[in-house]
Design an enzyme around this catalytic site. Structure first.
Site, PDB file in Angstrom:
ATOM      1  N   HIS A  75       4.100   4.175  -0.969  1.00  0.00           N
ATOM      2  CA  HIS A  75       5.011   3.523  -0.422  1.00  0.00           C
ATOM      3  C   HIS A  75       6.728   3.903  -1.773  1.00  0.00           C
ATOM      4  O   HIS A  75       6.188   4.388  -2.906  1.00  0.00           O
ATOM      5  CB  HIS A  75       5.025   2.474  -1.006  1.00  0.00           C
ATOM      6  N   ASP A 134      -1.332   0.513  -6.561  1.00  0.00           N
ATOM      7  CA  ASP A 134      -0.127  -0.123  -5.151  1.00  0.00           C
ATOM      8  C   ASP A 134      -1.329  -0.906  -4.618  1.00  0.00           C
ATOM      9  O   ASP A 134      -1.968  -0.136  -4.052  1.00  0.00           O
ATOM     10  CB  ASP A 134       0.699   0.861  -5.203  1.00  0.00           C
ATOM     11  N   GLN A 187      -1.376  -2.873   0.293  1.00  0.00           N
ATOM     12  CA  GLN A 187      -2.557  -3.410   1.296  1.00  0.00           C
ATOM     13  C   GLN A 187      -4.190  -3.697   1.604  1.00  0.00           C
ATOM     14  O   GLN A 187      -4.647  -4.162   1.681  1.00  0.00           O
ATOM     15  CB  GLN A 187      -2.737  -2.094   2.175  1.00  0.00           C
ATOM     16  N   LYS A 247       0.476  -9.884   2.383  1.00  0.00           N
ATOM     17  CA  LYS A 247       0.579  -9.426   3.027  1.00  0.00           C
ATOM     18  C   LYS A 247      -1.092  -9.889   2.962  1.00  0.00           C
ATOM     19  O   LYS A 247      -2.069  -9.546   2.665  1.00  0.00           O
ATOM     20  CB  LYS A 247       0.059  -8.054   2.610  1.00  0.00           C
ATOM     21  N   CYS A 277       9.010   3.429   4.762  1.00  0.00           N
ATOM     22  CA  CYS A 277       8.826   2.968   3.614  1.00  0.00           C
ATOM     23  C   CYS A 277       8.047   4.210   2.939  1.00  0.00           C
ATOM     24  O   CYS A 277       7.961   4.624   1.784  1.00  0.00           O
ATOM     25  CB  CYS A 277       9.115   1.892   3.289  1.00  0.00           C
TER      26      CYS A 277
END
Length: 405
Positions: A121, A198, A201, A224, A362
């Protein structure tokens, strides 16, 4: 194991009672909030609203207790060794910026290398670039296999260059592919690198165990994870959090201030300048408590069923180009209609009240790598149903007919 009760789960969300005609498949962008989260935020504002850590009155003490309980809840969710290893931010983007900016002024030096992957991202690219350009730090990028997963052979070769930091996504926000993060962390640490995941998700797909992963940093966003917007989490091992130069300075993060010198507060406060998003932290804690009432394996099986049916239906629609692989997929499918702009496809789905996202998500470097102008992204959550899948497939079929007529 009993089947996941999707209808009972779905009933926890007022959105679906208020908007029963919509099929919501934009969950990778943000998820809807269960009533438990809405109630927790509302109750804070109605009963406990006050600033934290500073007030001498009882309301402030109650707000502080709730805020710090939220930190403890998040620490337990990711299995942090100490609650002080949890830093509240405005989201994963802010957390990634804090790491990139903070390390650049303490750990990273000119000539050092940072290793990213082709899947990242923008939030895990641009903050590094800002400082690399100024301070002579080099970025290397791991390519992908033909299946659009990280090329682990190339990854191992790039680790031989001895990067100072290795930073990668748990799950691709575009393709939904689940990365072998435990293996990648172990290999990076063997090469002497600081590791950053990261988990924007990943944190909702699988409860992260940061001690088992042994990563140095793990970040995610509350919205999220069925929580509020405007709240995020930066987990870091104490030794590395103490190495970060604060991005923001002001109240709360200081110990002493004079016009000559300032000394910083202890963790976690030294990285939390100003009034935090108190209600957001409380809402995130409520989301975690609520989600943990459900069986993760059952949810994963339910989403796997949705994916299986979706992929099966896509095979019957002409001119569909699927970028995501069905295996090791967390519930995100990127696709295109041959020769058509993804925005046109998404708009036709919108007219059928099917909410998806189109564009480059993104992740411009990834789409350049794939030689694609963008994609339509359908992302599933536990509250989605087989009827949602069928309605999306029907809307896609009708869109293809219109666009290719």
């Amino acid at each position: 194991m009993p089947a996941f009760d999707v209808q009972q789960f779905r009933q926890q969300f007022a959105f679906f009672q208020q908007q029963p005609d919509w099929v919501y498949l934009d969950n990778a962008a943000t998820m809807h909030k269960p009533q438990a989260v809405i109630d927790a935020v509302t109750q804070f504002y109605q009963r406990h609203n006050s600033n934290v850590h500073r007030g001498a009155h009882q309301l402030s003490q109650q707000a502080t207790m709730l805020f710090e309980q939220a930190r403890t809840s998040v620490a337990a969710y990711v299995n942090a060794a100490h609650s002080d290893e949890i830093i509240f931010t405005s989201g994963a983007t802010a957390a990634l910026n804090q790491i990139a900016f903070g390390l650049m002024h303490t750990v990273l030096k000119p000539g050092d290398r940072i290793l990213l992957t082709q899947l990242e991202h923008h939030a895990n690219i641009v903050p590094w670039q800002l400082h690399c350009q100024r301070h002579g730090v080099i970025i290397d990028v791991v390519p992908l296999t033909p299946q659009h997963t990280v090329d682990l052979v190339a990854y191992q070769k790039l680790l031989a260059l001895k990067p100072k930091v290795v930073s990668f996504s748990h799950i691709s926000n575009v393709l939904g592919h689940i990365q072998p993060v435990a293996q990648m962390v172990a290999q990076a640490k063997a090469a002497g690198a600081i590791t950053m995941i990261d988990g924007a998700q990943g944190a909702v797909y699988q409860q992260p165990d940061v001690q088992q992963l042994d990563c140095d940093f793990y970040v995610f966003s509350g919205h999220k994870l069925y929580g509020p917007t405007g709240i995020g989490v930066l987990y870091g091992k104490t030794q590395w959090l103490e190495q970060l130069t604060p991005v923001f300075a002001g109240g709360e993060m200081i110990d002493t201030v004079s016009f000559v010198n300032t000394t910083f507060n202890k963790l976690p406060f030294r990285l939390e300048a100003g009034t935090p998003n108190i209600a957001g932290a409380i809402g995130l804690s409520a989301a975690i408590s609520w989600l943990q009432k459900y069986n993760t394996e059952q949810i994963q099986q339910h989403k796997s069923l949705l994916l299986k049916e979706f992929y099966s239906g896509l095979q019957a629609i002409k001119a569909i180009d699927i970028l995501s692989m069905p295996v090791h997929n967390a519930g995100i499918v990127a696709l295109n209609v041959a020769g058509e702009h993804p925005a046109d496809v998404a708009e036709l789905l919108n007219q059928q009240q099917v909410a998806v996202r189109s564009g480059q998500h993104c992740a411009m470097p990834l789409f350049s790598y794939l030689a694609q102008q963008g994609a339509v992204r359908c992302s599933f959550a536990a509250y989605n149903t087989l009827d949602d899948v069928n309605r999306c497939l029907l809307a896609l079929e009708q869109a293809v007919e219109i666009l290719t007529a």
